[in-house]
Enzyme design. Structure first.
Site, short mmCIF file in Angstrom:
data_model
loop_
_atom_site.label_atom_id
_atom_site.label_comp_id
_atom_site.label_asym_id
_atom_site.label_seq_id
_atom_site.Cartn_x
_atom_site.Cartn_y
_atom_site.Cartn_z
N ASN A 171 0.77 -1.36 -0.07
CA ASN A 171 -0.12 0.34 -0.15
C ASN A 171 1.30 1.12 0.28
O ASN A 171 1.39 1.48 1.02
CB ASN A 171 -0.69 0.09 1.30
CG ASN A 171 -1.71 1.10 1.43
OD1 ASN A 171 -1.67 2.35 0.41
ND2 ASN A 171 -2.67 1.21 2.71
N ARG A 189 -3.04 -2.39 -3.25
CA ARG A 189 -3.99 -1.49 -2.88
C ARG A 189 -4.02 -0.42 -3.40
O ARG A 189 -2.78 0.49 -3.68
CB ARG A 189 -3.92 -0.92 -1.38
CG ARG A 189 -5.48 -0.66 -0.74
CD ARG A 189 -5.26 -0.28 0.87
NE ARG A 189 -6.77 0.76 0.82
CZ ARG A 189 -6.83 1.06 1.83
NH1 ARG A 189 -5.78 0.65 3.06
NH2 ARG A 189 -8.28 1.23 1.97
N HIS A 219 -13.31 2.44 0.81
CA HIS A 219 -12.96 1.65 1.80
C HIS A 219 -13.53 0.21 1.03
O HIS A 219 -13.95 -0.24 2.26
CB HIS A 219 -14.07 1.77 3.10
CG HIS A 219 -13.21 2.69 3.72
ND1 HIS A 219 -13.15 3.90 4.09
CD2 HIS A 219 -11.39 2.71 4.31
CE1 HIS A 219 -12.53 4.69 5.21
NE2 HIS A 219 -11.53 4.07 4.69
N GLY A 266 -9.78 7.28 8.24
CA GLY A 266 -10.62 7.58 7.69
C GLY A 266 -11.92 6.64 7.83
O GLY A 266 -11.89 5.83 8.21
N ARG A 292 -11.26 14.88 9.49
CA ARG A 292 -11.08 15.07 7.82
C ARG A 292 -13.39 15.60 8.58
O ARG A 292 -13.74 14.84 9.71
CB ARG A 292 -11.87 14.10 7.21
CG ARG A 292 -10.57 14.49 6.50
CD ARG A 292 -10.40 12.96 5.21
NE ARG A 292 -9.09 11.52 5.57
CZ ARG A 292 -9.74 10.80 5.21
NH1 ARG A 292 -10.80 9.84 3.95
NH2 ARG A 292 -8.45 9.79 5.27
N GLY A 348 -10.75 0.26 13.33
CA GLY A 348 -9.77 0.37 14.55
C GLY A 348 -10.91 1.21 15.15
O GLY A 348 -11.85 0.16 16.60
N ASN A 371 -12.96 -2.45 18.51
CA ASN A 371 -12.35 -1.45 19.25
C ASN A 371 -13.41 -1.05 20.53
O ASN A 371 -12.85 -0.95 21.62
CB ASN A 371 -11.22 -1.27 19.57
CG ASN A 371 -9.59 -1.80 18.62
OD1 ASN A 371 -10.43 -3.30 19.18
ND2 ASN A 371 -9.40 -1.59 17.75
N GLU A 396 -8.16 -5.74 5.13
CA GLU A 396 -8.35 -5.65 3.52
C GLU A 396 -7.11 -6.12 2.68
O GLU A 396 -7.17 -6.54 1.56
CB GLU A 396 -7.89 -4.01 3.81
CG GLU A 396 -8.84 -3.37 3.81
CD GLU A 396 -9.00 -1.82 4.40
OE1 GLU A 396 -8.25 -1.78 6.03
OE2 GLU A 396 -9.46 -0.94 3.57
P1 ADP Z 1 -6.51 3.59 9.31
O1 ADP Z 1 -8.06 4.38 8.68
O2 ADP Z 1 -5.66 4.35 9.34
O3 ADP Z 1 -6.52 2.53 9.30
P2 ADP Z 1 -7.80 1.91 11.66
O4 ADP Z 1 -8.89 1.15 10.90
O5 ADP Z 1 -6.24 1.64 12.24
O6 ADP Z 1 -6.76 2.81 11.06
O7 ADP Z 1 -8.26 3.52 13.28
C1 ADP Z 1 -7.50 3.59 13.49
C2 ADP Z 1 -8.42 5.03 15.05
O8 ADP Z 1 -8.82 3.31 15.42
C3 ADP Z 1 -8.25 5.39 15.72
O9 ADP Z 1 -8.84 6.61 16.01
C4 ADP Z 1 -8.19 4.46 17.22
O10 ADP Z 1 -7.81 5.72 18.39
C5 ADP Z 1 -9.22 4.31 17.13
N1 ADP Z 1 -8.50 2.68 18.03
C6 ADP Z 1 -7.52 1.64 18.42
N2 ADP Z 1 -7.38 1.02 19.65
C7 ADP Z 1 -8.59 1.93 20.07
C8 ADP Z 1 -9.79 0.87 20.91
N3 ADP Z 1 -8.98 0.16 22.03
N4 ADP Z 1 -10.55 2.01 21.64
C9 ADP Z 1 -11.19 2.63 21.05
N5 ADP Z 1 -10.39 3.61 19.57
C10 ADP Z 1 -9.42 2.71 18.63
#
Ligand code: ADP
Length: 401
Positions: free
Chosen positions: A7, A90, A179, A211, A240, A329, A333, A383
């Protein structure tokens, strides 16, 4: 057979090396700060969990990929680069050209180049990635998945903007959505979990990361999604803005704000970062809330409120919804964000399991009650695995020809 998924961004390359015998990741990492005086290349060896990092100047993407290959060979993950038979890229934008993943040819690169205007922050770097990989792996098969491809099934009344139609004809200005690889993957896993065919379901997938975007997937096809011509539209994100009044452009111009500064404000200084003023990262915002920061609280309230509005809109668009999927993320989570987004959705048949949801993190799990008409499911996205699978599939097909 090893498949190398890359990527490529302006100053970084994220990579994962798959062994397709069992689809395991044998190594992954990132080459960062390409073009800066000092770069970093990292490698995490799956299995042992060992992490290696090398600091050195990375003048360009070729130097960065060469260093990745050195690390992989030094650590005996590959004997040499000839072991890598397939590269999976990607890719971001293909305009209206491709509905699925592709074997990369000169024609594909030409079509991507034509879309540079539509994704100036991504496409030129994707092309650099392809060119570099072609040079370093002249015998390997090059495949790619476009972020926009999955959404090519949207009907015209969903993808067109209500502006002068000639802009679509002349410039192809329309909603493309992004996405797509993730939305398609998690929707399928949700259907598998429910033991129902995806083409008989109405699914809303919320990919919430730095994003964020949400998609309405009806009978297995994307029928609407929140990101538009660019990934700026739709949900509120880390930095954003998502949906705003387009007249803000005129307002900014009349205030003497330059185009570049306005672009930076909407893309880099808005969203959680802009409202909360703390960070684009959800975790930092929660920490700030627990320390009494009210604006961080407002930012998360806005984030989840806007998400809920989209859930309602897409349920309406599909005449109901069978499953709501959280991924990315935040979606995977952040139990609090999921709870806030689902609060008050009982009217549409969501019975959210509040205590259970609090325990779910980074695993595929239903977080609605068994009696819930609408299932709410957390599904970790992957992905890279989709790109590896698709590129490997295309490679095998090409061998049969
Ligand atoms: P990207 O879009 O760059 O791939 P990710 O899918 O890894 O990003 O998501 C990043 C987001 O996920 C951030 O806002 C991060 O704080 C959030 N995040 C990751 N782990 C946790 C968690 N345990 N609790 C809350 N938010 C989380």
């Amino acid at each position: 057979m090893k498949v190398f998924v890359v990527n490529c961004g302006s100053s970084s390359i994220k990579y994962q090396l798959f062994d397709m015998n069992d689809e395991s990741v044998v190594g992954k990492g990132i080459a960062e700060k390409i073009g800066l005086p000092m770069g970093i290349v990292s490698l995490k060896i799956e299995g042992t969990g060992e992490k290696v990092e090398r600091e050195l100047p990375l003048p360009n993407h070729e130097a960065a990929l060469n260093t990745v290959l050195e690390l992989l060979t030094d650590k005996n993950i590959i004997r040499d680069k000839s072991e890598i038979g397939v590269i999976g890229h990607r890719l971001v934008h293909a305009g209206e050209c491709y509905h699925s993943s592709v074997a990369i040819t000169e024609d594909v690169i030409e079509k991507m180049t034509e879309c540079n205007d539509l994704a100036p922050l991504h496409n030129p770097h994707n092309i650099t990635g392809v060119r570099t990989a072609q040079k370093l792996f002249p015998k390997a098969f090059q495949g790619g998945c476009f972020d926009t491809a999955f959404h090519q099934t949207m009907p015209d009344y969903a993808y067109l903007y209500p502006i002068d139609y000639s802009w679509y004809e002349k410039y192809k200005v329309r909603r493309y959505g992004f996405h797509g690889t993730s939305h398609g993957y998690v929707a399928q896993l949700a259907a598998d979990h429910l033991k129902k065919p995806l083409d008989k379901l109405r699914v809303i997938t919320a990919h919430l990361g730095n994003g964020s975007s949400i998609a309405a997937i009806q009978n297995g096809k994307s029928v609407d999604t929140s990101m538009g011509l660019t990934p700026l539209e739709g949900l509120m994100m880390g930095t954003r803005c998502g949906d705003i009044d387009p007249a803000l452009v005129f307002f900014a111009a009349r205030k003497g704000v330059s185009l570049d500064d306005f672009d930076k404000m909407l893309n880099k200084k808005s969203g959680l970062m802009g409202v909360g003023g703390i960070s684009n990262d959800m975790r930092d915002n929660w920490k700030a809330i627990h320390e009494g920061n009210k604006r961080a609280g407002l930012a998360i309230k806005m984030f989840t409120y806007r998400l809920k509005k989209y859930i309602g809109a897409y349920a309406a668009a599909m005449g109901g919804v069978d499953a709501i999927v959280f991924t990315g993320g935040i979606g995977e989570n952040d139990w609090e964000a999921r709870q806030m987004a689902c609060e008050g959705l009982e009217y549409m048949g969501v019975e959210f399991d509040v205590p259970l949801n609090k325990t779910v993190r980074a695993t595929l799990k239903e977080v609605s009650k068994p009696s819930s008409k609408v299932k709410v499911i957390v599904v970790p996205t992957n992905e890279e695995l989709v790109i590896a699978r698709e590129s490997y599939r295309l490679y095998n097909e090409s061998k049969k020809k």
